[in-house]
Design a protein around this motif. Structure first.
Motif, PDB file in Angstrom:
ATOM      1  N   ARG A   1       6.855   8.226 -16.202  1.00 55.01           N
ATOM      2  CA  ARG A   1       6.284   8.651 -14.929  1.00 55.01           C
ATOM      3  C   ARG A   1       5.461   7.554 -14.277  1.00 55.01           C
ATOM      4  O   ARG A   1       5.508   7.380 -13.057  1.00 55.01           O
ATOM      5  CB  ARG A   1       5.390   9.887 -15.124  1.00 55.01           C
ATOM      6  N   TYR A   2       4.689   6.819 -15.065  1.00 49.32           N
ATOM      7  CA  TYR A   2       3.782   5.833 -14.488  1.00 49.32           C
ATOM      8  C   TYR A   2       4.353   4.413 -14.519  1.00 49.32           C
ATOM      9  O   TYR A   2       4.162   3.658 -13.572  1.00 49.32           O
ATOM     10  CB  TYR A   2       2.432   5.861 -15.217  1.00 49.32           C
ATOM     11  N   LYS A   3       5.038   4.039 -15.608  1.00 45.22           N
ATOM     12  CA  LYS A   3       5.538   2.673 -15.720  1.00 45.22           C
ATOM     13  C   LYS A   3       6.954   2.534 -15.157  1.00 45.22           C
ATOM     14  O   LYS A   3       7.217   1.691 -14.296  1.00 45.22           O
ATOM     15  CB  LYS A   3       5.494   2.220 -17.180  1.00 45.22           C
ATOM     16  N   GLY A   4       7.874   3.372 -15.658  1.00 45.72           N
ATOM     17  CA  GLY A   4       9.245   3.291 -15.175  1.00 45.72           C
ATOM     18  C   GLY A   4       9.346   3.618 -13.694  1.00 45.72           C
ATOM     19  O   GLY A   4      10.026   2.921 -12.927  1.00 45.72           O
ATOM     20  N   LYS A   5       8.669   4.665 -13.276  1.00 43.25           N
ATOM     21  CA  LYS A   5       8.686   5.073 -11.862  1.00 43.25           C
ATOM     22  C   LYS A   5       8.126   3.971 -10.971  1.00 43.25           C
ATOM     23  O   LYS A   5       8.637   3.726  -9.875  1.00 43.25           O
ATOM     24  CB  LYS A   5       7.887   6.365 -11.695  1.00 43.25           C
ATOM     25  N   ALA A   6       7.063   3.309 -11.413  1.00 47.43           N
ATOM     26  CA  ALA A   6       6.463   2.244 -10.612  1.00 47.43           C
ATOM     27  C   ALA A   6       7.443   1.097 -10.402  1.00 47.43           C
ATOM     28  O   ALA A   6       7.506   0.517  -9.309  1.00 47.43           O
ATOM     29  CB  ALA A   6       5.185   1.745 -11.279  1.00 47.43           C
TER      30      ALA A   6
ATOM     31  N   MET B   1      -2.871   4.483 -21.833  1.00 45.11           N
ATOM     32  CA  MET B   1      -1.494   4.682 -22.288  1.00 45.11           C
ATOM     33  C   MET B   1      -1.063   3.624 -23.299  1.00 45.11           C
ATOM     34  O   MET B   1      -0.271   3.882 -24.194  1.00 45.11           O
ATOM     35  CB  MET B   1      -0.566   4.648 -21.065  1.00 45.11           C
ATOM     36  N   GLY B   2      -1.586   2.397 -23.151  1.00 47.43           N
ATOM     37  CA  GLY B   2      -1.198   1.324 -24.052  1.00 47.43           C
ATOM     38  C   GLY B   2       0.206   0.809 -23.758  1.00 47.43           C
ATOM     39  O   GLY B   2       0.844   1.184 -22.779  1.00 47.43           O
ATOM     40  N   GLY B   3       0.697  -0.050 -24.620  1.00 48.28           N
ATOM     41  CA  GLY B   3       2.040  -0.584 -24.458  1.00 48.28           C
ATOM     42  C   GLY B   3       2.059  -1.853 -23.631  1.00 48.28           C
ATOM     43  O   GLY B   3       1.054  -2.310 -23.090  1.00 48.28           O
TER      44      GLY B   3
ATOM     45  N   PHE C   1       0.824  -1.209   0.000  1.00 48.19           N
ATOM     46  CA  PHE C   1       0.000   0.000   0.000  1.00 48.19           C
ATOM     47  C   PHE C   1       0.858   1.259   0.000  1.00 48.19           C
ATOM     48  O   PHE C   1       0.625   2.181  -0.785  1.00 48.19           O
ATOM     49  CB  PHE C   1      -0.924  -0.021   1.221  1.00 48.19           C
ATOM     50  N   ASN C   2       1.845   1.306   0.859  1.00 46.33           N
ATOM     51  CA  ASN C   2       2.693   2.493   0.961  1.00 46.33           C
ATOM     52  C   ASN C   2       3.363   2.812  -0.366  1.00 46.33           C
ATOM     53  O   ASN C   2       3.315   3.943  -0.854  1.00 46.33           O
ATOM     54  CB  ASN C   2       3.747   2.275   2.051  1.00 46.33           C
ATOM     55  N   LEU C   3       3.972   1.800  -0.973  1.00 49.83           N
ATOM     56  CA  LEU C   3       4.728   2.057  -2.205  1.00 49.83           C
ATOM     57  C   LEU C   3       3.825   2.409  -3.369  1.00 49.83           C
ATOM     58  O   LEU C   3       4.056   3.394  -4.083  1.00 49.83           O
ATOM     59  CB  LEU C   3       5.591   0.845  -2.543  1.00 49.83           C
ATOM     60  N   PHE C   4       2.769   1.641  -3.588  1.00 44.96           N
ATOM     61  CA  PHE C   4       1.916   1.899  -4.747  1.00 44.96           C
ATOM     62  C   PHE C   4       1.122   3.200  -4.579  1.00 44.96           C
ATOM     63  O   PHE C   4       0.996   3.985  -5.519  1.00 44.96           O
ATOM     64  CB  PHE C   4       0.967   0.727  -4.990  1.00 44.96           C
ATOM     65  N   ALA C   5       0.586   3.443  -3.373  1.00 43.98           N
ATOM     66  CA  ALA C   5      -0.234   4.643  -3.173  1.00 43.98           C
ATOM     67  C   ALA C   5       0.596   5.907  -3.318  1.00 43.98           C
ATOM     68  O   ALA C   5       0.163   6.882  -3.946  1.00 43.98           O
ATOM     69  CB  ALA C   5      -0.906   4.598  -1.797  1.00 43.98           C
ATOM     70  N   VAL C   6       1.810   5.915  -2.742  1.00 46.09           N
ATOM     71  CA  VAL C   6       2.668   7.100  -2.835  1.00 46.09           C
ATOM     72  C   VAL C   6       3.205   7.265  -4.252  1.00 46.09           C
ATOM     73  O   VAL C   6       3.328   8.384  -4.765  1.00 46.09           O
ATOM     74  CB  VAL C   6       3.811   7.022  -1.801  1.00 46.09           C
ATOM     75  N   THR C   7       3.528   6.157  -4.922  1.00 45.43           N
ATOM     76  CA  THR C   7       3.983   6.221  -6.313  1.00 45.43           C
ATOM     77  C   THR C   7       2.907   6.826  -7.208  1.00 45.43           C
ATOM     78  O   THR C   7       3.179   7.695  -8.043  1.00 45.43           O
ATOM     79  CB  THR C   7       4.353   4.814  -6.820  1.00 45.43           C
ATOM     80  N   VAL C   8       1.668   6.377  -7.034  1.00 47.44           N
ATOM     81  CA  VAL C   8       0.559   6.928  -7.812  1.00 47.44           C
ATOM     82  C   VAL C   8       0.389   8.419  -7.525  1.00 47.44           C
ATOM     83  O   VAL C   8       0.148   9.227  -8.438  1.00 47.44           O
ATOM     84  CB  VAL C   8      -0.748   6.158  -7.500  1.00 47.44           C
ATOM     85  N   PHE C   9       0.538   8.809  -6.265  1.00 48.71           N
ATOM     86  CA  PHE C   9       0.398  10.219  -5.908  1.00 48.71           C
ATOM     87  C   PHE C   9       1.400  11.078  -6.671  1.00 48.71           C
ATOM     88  O   PHE C   9       1.024  12.078  -7.310  1.00 48.71           O
ATOM     89  CB  PHE C   9       0.594  10.418  -4.397  1.00 48.71           C
TER      90      PHE C   9
END
Length: 453
Positions: A376-381, A234-236, A141-149
């Motif tokens: 931002r969304y894929k690489g960062k995650a 986004m696709g891919g 939760f911590n990692l995914f929620a903060v990453t999404v933020f």
């Protein structure tokens, strides 16, 4: 001159501040909700009672092989966390690829809320093994929620706005992180552990509201800068994030820096857990101890964010904010080598976490405003989840082996990790010079010396 004539567009001024306030509220509620849960999670990790944490079948299985799980609590929990994170990474990649932002973000938080309601039932019912599942889930939760933020913030704000506002937004989050442990200390006795989870649910519900209210500014920023719209899928490939981290120098440098940073933090965390296991044997006492540590971290972080972070990012760029935490940690581990007192471990832990939250994290996040949406969304995650938890897993076992040679050996390993963190942070500074807008993001006095506007 009248107030009206001095400010002919008052509504415009208010509306320009609105995304800052909604972002502040979002991050405040997110971290407050998480830090209500974190002391409960840390108490589980520090528990010497395997039956409190693990299912009985798992304990019996380990005993059949001559192992006592109470001797490997953190090692098993971190291993389970990493395996879970790897399993969820392609799921997250698929969601990002197939669903637009307006669907993705609320759904992610709705799933977290549903999980907390399920844990509320499990804690009330005394379901065996709930400690292990809750520990793993809280880390996810911590990692995914903060990453999404932070990915969403990079949609809402451009680089100049980020360097000006991220310190304030971070301070809003830290204020929530300060309040969270205080709420836990106040409420754990009258409400009990299970009902604390409902407090976190309320904060996450407000986060969903903030996501919806910030959407118009994300759309506006993308239109003004001619960027790909997050309102479309986004696709891919779901594995595209891994390729991006490998191919792009700035993402690769961030991954290496996070490896050493998390490694050093994990060594400290394990040493702190050993201290808590010895001096705070009950779950309530351990929860209060970890809550006090969290409060100290967050108070130092919020002071740094309000007084230093914005000035550093605007005046000197990302370099000082990226380098200072590693240098501080290098000094801290050096002090621990000379004076390995329990109170010094706590002090270095506070400095390490505050430096990461208040300086390194905002500096890294501003760079994501200068990369494309897949980064931002894929690489960062990938960096914030798989790399983070993979490092956790590696260093929790490294600590187990190094600790056999004594406390001094653990701190010597910490010196090496802090040195690697500092060197790789410098590689981020070098790599970000190749991102769009590099010249515009140099401090103004350096640009003037180079003859740039």
């Amino acid at each position: 001159m009248s107030a009206a004539s001095a400010n002919p567009h008052p509504t415009r001024r208010l509306s320009s501040n609105a995304p800052l306030w909604w972002s502040l509220l979002y991050f405040f509620c997110l971290l407050c909700g998480y830090y209500v849960l974190r002391p409960v999670r840390d108490a589980m990790g520090a528990s010497a009672d395997a039956a409190t944490v693990f299912p009985q079948a798992m304990i019996a299985w380990a005993q059949a092989y001559g192992l006592e799980l109470r001797d490997f609590v953190l090692q098993v929990l971190f291993t389970c966390t990493f395996v879970t994170m790897l399993a969820l990474q392609p799921v997250y990649g698929a969601l990002v690829a197939r669903f637009p932002r307006r669907v993705l973000l609320p759904v992610v938080y709705a799933l977290f809320i549903a999980c907390l309601l399920a844990f509320h039932w499990a804690f009330n019912a005394g379901v065996p093994g709930r400690g292990m599942v809750f520990f793993v889930w809280t880390a996810v939760f911590n990692l995914f929620a903060v990453t999404v933020f932070w990915s969403y913030m990079a949609d809402v704000f451009d680089d100049a706005q980020a360097r000006r506002l991220y310190g304030y937004i971070g301070a809003g989050g830290t204020a929530g992180a300060v309040l969270g442990p205080i709420l836990t200390q106040w409420l754990v006795q009258p409400l009990g552990v299970a009902n604390l989870l409902l407090v976190s649910v309320a904060f996450l519900a407000i986060c969903v509201l903030c996501i919806v209210r910030l959407r118009p500014w994300a759309i506006r920023r993308e239109r003004e800068h001619g960027l790909d719209s997050g309102e479309s899928a986004m696709g891919g490939s779901i594995w595209a994030g891994l390729k991006l981290v490998w191919q792009r120098p700035v993402l690769r440098a961030m991954a290496v820096t996070l490896f050493f940073s998390v490694g050093a933090a994990t060594l400290l965390y394990n040493q702190q857990a050993a201290i808590a296991r010895e001096f705070y044997p009950s779950a309530e006492a351990a929860t209060r101890y970890f809550a006090r540590i969290d409060s100290a971290v967050n108070l130092l972080a919020i002071l740094t964010q309000l007084l230093l972070t914005r000035w550093l990012l605007n005046r000197h760029g990302v370099a000082p904010a990226l380098l200072m935490p590693g240098l501080t940690l290098l000094l801290g581990f050096g002090v621990l080598l000379a004076s390995p007192l329990p109170v010094m471990v706590a002090i270095v832990q506070v400095l390490q976490r505050a430096g990461e939250f208040a300086l390194a994290k905002p500096a890294r996040e501003t760079l994501y405003t200068r990369v494309d949406r897949p980064s931002r969304y894929k690489g960062k995650a990938v960096i914030d989840t798989a790399v983070f938890r993979g490092t956790d897993l590696a260093f929790v076992w490294i600590h187990k082996g190094v600790a056999l040679f004594g406390t001094q050996a653990v701190f010597a390993a910490g010196v090496l990790a802090a040195a690697g963190m500092t060197a790789s942070a410098w590689s981020i500074v070098r790599a970000q010079r190749g991102l769009p807008g590099a010249a515009a993001n140099l401090p103004s006095d350096i640009r003037s010396l180079r003859g740039e506007a």
